[in-house]
Write a protein that holds these residues in place. Structure first.
Motif, PDB file in Angstrom:
ATOM      1  N   GLN A   1       0.846  -1.187   0.000  1.00  0.00           N
ATOM      2  CA  GLN A   1       0.000   0.000   0.000  1.00  0.00           C
ATOM      3  C   GLN A   1       0.888   1.246   0.000  1.00  0.00           C
ATOM      4  O   GLN A   1       0.978   1.941   0.999  1.00  0.00           O
ATOM      5  CB  GLN A   1      -0.917   0.004   1.224  1.00  0.00           C
ATOM      6  N   PRO A   2       1.537   1.526  -1.108  1.00  0.00           N
ATOM      7  CA  PRO A   2       2.503   2.630  -1.127  1.00  0.00           C
ATOM      8  C   PRO A   2       1.890   4.012  -0.889  1.00  0.00           C
ATOM      9  O   PRO A   2       2.569   4.914  -0.425  1.00  0.00           O
ATOM     10  CB  PRO A   2       3.120   2.538  -2.519  1.00  0.00           C
ATOM     11  N   ASN A   3       0.609   4.192  -1.202  1.00  0.00           N
ATOM     12  CA  ASN A   3      -0.006   5.505  -1.052  1.00  0.00           C
ATOM     13  C   ASN A   3      -0.808   5.643   0.237  1.00  0.00           C
ATOM     14  O   ASN A   3      -1.501   6.627   0.434  1.00  0.00           O
ATOM     15  CB  ASN A   3      -0.911   5.809  -2.251  1.00  0.00           C
ATOM     16  N   ASN A   4      -0.733   4.668   1.122  1.00  0.00           N
ATOM     17  CA  ASN A   4      -1.475   4.705   2.371  1.00  0.00           C
ATOM     18  C   ASN A   4      -0.518   5.086   3.508  1.00  0.00           C
ATOM     19  O   ASN A   4       0.286   4.279   3.946  1.00  0.00           O
ATOM     20  CB  ASN A   4      -2.110   3.339   2.648  1.00  0.00           C
ATOM     21  N   PRO A   5      -0.609   6.335   4.013  1.00  0.00           N
ATOM     22  CA  PRO A   5       0.318   6.760   5.069  1.00  0.00           C
ATOM     23  C   PRO A   5       0.093   6.038   6.395  1.00  0.00           C
ATOM     24  O   PRO A   5       0.955   6.076   7.262  1.00  0.00           O
ATOM     25  CB  PRO A   5       0.031   8.257   5.208  1.00  0.00           C
ATOM     26  N   LEU A   6      -1.034   5.348   6.542  1.00  0.00           N
ATOM     27  CA  LEU A   6      -1.282   4.592   7.771  1.00  0.00           C
ATOM     28  C   LEU A   6      -0.711   3.176   7.702  1.00  0.00           C
ATOM     29  O   LEU A   6      -0.605   2.504   8.724  1.00  0.00           O
ATOM     30  CB  LEU A   6      -2.791   4.512   8.048  1.00  0.00           C
ATOM     31  N   HIS A   7      -0.336   2.731   6.506  1.00  0.00           N
ATOM     32  CA  HIS A   7       0.173   1.373   6.347  1.00  0.00           C
ATOM     33  C   HIS A   7       1.456   1.187   7.166  1.00  0.00           C
ATOM     34  O   HIS A   7       2.402   1.947   7.044  1.00  0.00           O
ATOM     35  CB  HIS A   7       0.444   1.070   4.873  1.00  0.00           C
ATOM     36  N   GLY A   8       1.450   0.174   8.020  1.00  0.00           N
ATOM     37  CA  GLY A   8       2.619  -0.126   8.830  1.00  0.00           C
ATOM     38  C   GLY A   8       2.753   0.760  10.061  1.00  0.00           C
ATOM     39  O   GLY A   8       3.704   0.622  10.815  1.00  0.00           O
ATOM     40  N   LYS A   9       1.818   1.655  10.280  1.00  0.00           N
ATOM     41  CA  LYS A   9       1.871   2.579  11.414  1.00  0.00           C
ATOM     42  C   LYS A   9       1.043   1.997  12.549  1.00  0.00           C
ATOM     43  O   LYS A   9      -0.139   1.712  12.386  1.00  0.00           O
ATOM     44  CB  LYS A   9       1.291   3.937  10.977  1.00  0.00           C
ATOM     45  N   ARG A  10       1.664   1.821  13.694  1.00  0.00           N
ATOM     46  CA  ARG A  10       0.967   1.252  14.847  1.00  0.00           C
ATOM     47  C   ARG A  10       0.084   2.302  15.513  1.00  0.00           C
ATOM     48  O   ARG A  10       0.412   3.488  15.533  1.00  0.00           O
ATOM     49  CB  ARG A  10       1.976   0.716  15.849  1.00  0.00           C
ATOM     50  N   LEU A  11      -1.023   1.839  16.068  1.00  0.00           N
ATOM     51  CA  LEU A  11      -1.966   2.730  16.720  1.00  0.00           C
ATOM     52  C   LEU A  11      -1.323   3.476  17.892  1.00  0.00           C
ATOM     53  O   LEU A  11      -1.556   4.673  18.075  1.00  0.00           O
ATOM     54  CB  LEU A  11      -3.208   1.955  17.192  1.00  0.00           C
ATOM     55  N   ASP A  12      -0.473   2.797  18.647  1.00  0.00           N
ATOM     56  CA  ASP A  12       0.182   3.481  19.777  1.00  0.00           C
ATOM     57  C   ASP A  12       1.105   4.592  19.284  1.00  0.00           C
ATOM     58  O   ASP A  12       1.168   5.675  19.881  1.00  0.00           O
ATOM     59  CB  ASP A  12       0.920   2.506  20.691  1.00  0.00           C
ATOM     60  N   ALA A  13       1.775   4.376  18.166  1.00  0.00           N
ATOM     61  CA  ALA A  13       2.654   5.412  17.609  1.00  0.00           C
ATOM     62  C   ALA A  13       1.839   6.605  17.112  1.00  0.00           C
ATOM     63  O   ALA A  13       2.230   7.761  17.305  1.00  0.00           O
ATOM     64  CB  ALA A  13       3.503   4.833  16.480  1.00  0.00           C
ATOM     65  N   ILE A  14       0.698   6.331  16.491  1.00  0.00           N
ATOM     66  CA  ILE A  14      -0.182   7.406  16.022  1.00  0.00           C
ATOM     67  C   ILE A  14      -0.657   8.239  17.200  1.00  0.00           C
ATOM     68  O   ILE A  14      -0.593   9.469  17.178  1.00  0.00           O
ATOM     69  CB  ILE A  14      -1.380   6.817  15.241  1.00  0.00           C
ATOM     70  N   LEU A  15      -1.096   7.565  18.247  1.00  0.00           N
ATOM     71  CA  LEU A  15      -1.618   8.264  19.422  1.00  0.00           C
ATOM     72  C   LEU A  15      -0.513   9.086  20.097  1.00  0.00           C
ATOM     73  O   LEU A  15      -0.735  10.244  20.478  1.00  0.00           O
ATOM     74  CB  LEU A  15      -2.226   7.258  20.399  1.00  0.00           C
ATOM     75  N   GLU A  16       0.674   8.528  20.210  1.00  0.00           N
ATOM     76  CA  GLU A  16       1.791   9.269  20.823  1.00  0.00           C
ATOM     77  C   GLU A  16       2.153  10.498  19.993  1.00  0.00           C
ATOM     78  O   GLU A  16       2.435  11.565  20.543  1.00  0.00           O
ATOM     79  CB  GLU A  16       2.996   8.355  21.012  1.00  0.00           C
ATOM     80  N   GLU A  17       2.144  10.369  18.677  1.00  0.00           N
ATOM     81  CA  GLU A  17       2.441  11.527  17.822  1.00  0.00           C
ATOM     82  C   GLU A  17       1.375  12.611  17.966  1.00  0.00           C
ATOM     83  O   GLU A  17       1.700  13.802  18.000  1.00  0.00           O
ATOM     84  CB  GLU A  17       2.573  11.095  16.356  1.00  0.00           C
ATOM     85  N   LEU A  18       0.115  12.213  18.058  1.00  0.00           N
ATOM     86  CA  LEU A  18      -0.957  13.190  18.246  1.00  0.00           C
ATOM     87  C   LEU A  18      -0.836  13.881  19.604  1.00  0.00           C
ATOM     88  O   LEU A  18      -1.053  15.091  19.721  1.00  0.00           O
ATOM     89  CB  LEU A  18      -2.329  12.529  18.099  1.00  0.00           C
ATOM     90  N   LEU A  19      -0.492  13.113  20.629  1.00  0.00           N
ATOM     91  CA  LEU A  19      -0.295  13.706  21.959  1.00  0.00           C
ATOM     92  C   LEU A  19       0.838  14.721  21.935  1.00  0.00           C
ATOM     93  O   LEU A  19       0.727  15.804  22.528  1.00  0.00           O
ATOM     94  CB  LEU A  19      -0.014  12.611  22.994  1.00  0.00           C
ATOM     95  N   ASP A  20       1.914  14.405  21.264  1.00  0.00           N
ATOM     96  CA  ASP A  20       3.034  15.346  21.131  1.00  0.00           C
ATOM     97  C   ASP A  20       2.616  16.584  20.344  1.00  0.00           C
ATOM     98  O   ASP A  20       2.928  17.704  20.720  1.00  0.00           O
ATOM     99  CB  ASP A  20       4.231  14.691  20.434  1.00  0.00           C
ATOM    100  N   TYR A  21       1.909  16.368  19.252  1.00  0.00           N
ATOM    101  CA  TYR A  21       1.503  17.471  18.377  1.00  0.00           C
ATOM    102  C   TYR A  21       0.573  18.440  19.100  1.00  0.00           C
ATOM    103  O   TYR A  21       0.727  19.653  18.999  1.00  0.00           O
ATOM    104  CB  TYR A  21       0.835  16.909  17.121  1.00  0.00           C
ATOM    105  N   TYR A  22      -0.404  17.889  19.829  1.00  0.00           N
ATOM    106  CA  TYR A  22      -1.384  18.745  20.501  1.00  0.00           C
ATOM    107  C   TYR A  22      -0.985  19.130  21.917  1.00  0.00           C
ATOM    108  O   TYR A  22      -1.618  19.989  22.519  1.00  0.00           O
ATOM    109  CB  TYR A  22      -2.773  18.083  20.498  1.00  0.00           C
ATOM    110  N   GLY A  23       0.043  18.501  22.463  1.00  0.00           N
ATOM    111  CA  GLY A  23       0.533  18.891  23.777  1.00  0.00           C
ATOM    112  C   GLY A  23      -0.211  18.277  24.944  1.00  0.00           C
ATOM    113  O   GLY A  23      -0.323  18.895  26.000  1.00  0.00           O
TER     114      GLY A  23
END
Length: 74
Positions: free
Chosen positions: A4-26
């Motif tokens: 899935q070369p055009n899917n930015p969520l492919h291979g991305k773990r849910l915990d990593a997504i949540l941690e990045e959002l927490l960092d982004y929003y503070g």
């Protein structure tokens, strides 16, 4: 396995997504203002939020959609 070369969520773990959002929003409170779900607003933790998101497809979709919006802004 399907690629899935055009899917930015492919291979991305849910915990990593949540941690990045927490960092982004503070933190949990600002993230809870973006996505109003109790697991972000009432005594939030990474473990309890991941448990809820894994069991609740509509909430997980909201988190993934917000993550994609943040990727576009970055």
């Amino acid at each position: 396995m399907e690629k899935q070369p055009n899917n930015p969520l492919h291979g991305k773990r849910l915990d990593a997504i949540l941690e990045e959002l927490l960092d982004y929003y503070g933190g949990w409170k600002p993230l809870g203002q973006q996505i109003t779900i109790n697991c972000f607003l009432d005594n939030p933790s990474l473990k309890s939020s991941l448990t809820f998101l894994r069991k609740t497809p509509w909430a997980r979709k909201k988190v993934e959609d917000l993550y994609l919006e943040v990727l576009v802004k970055s």
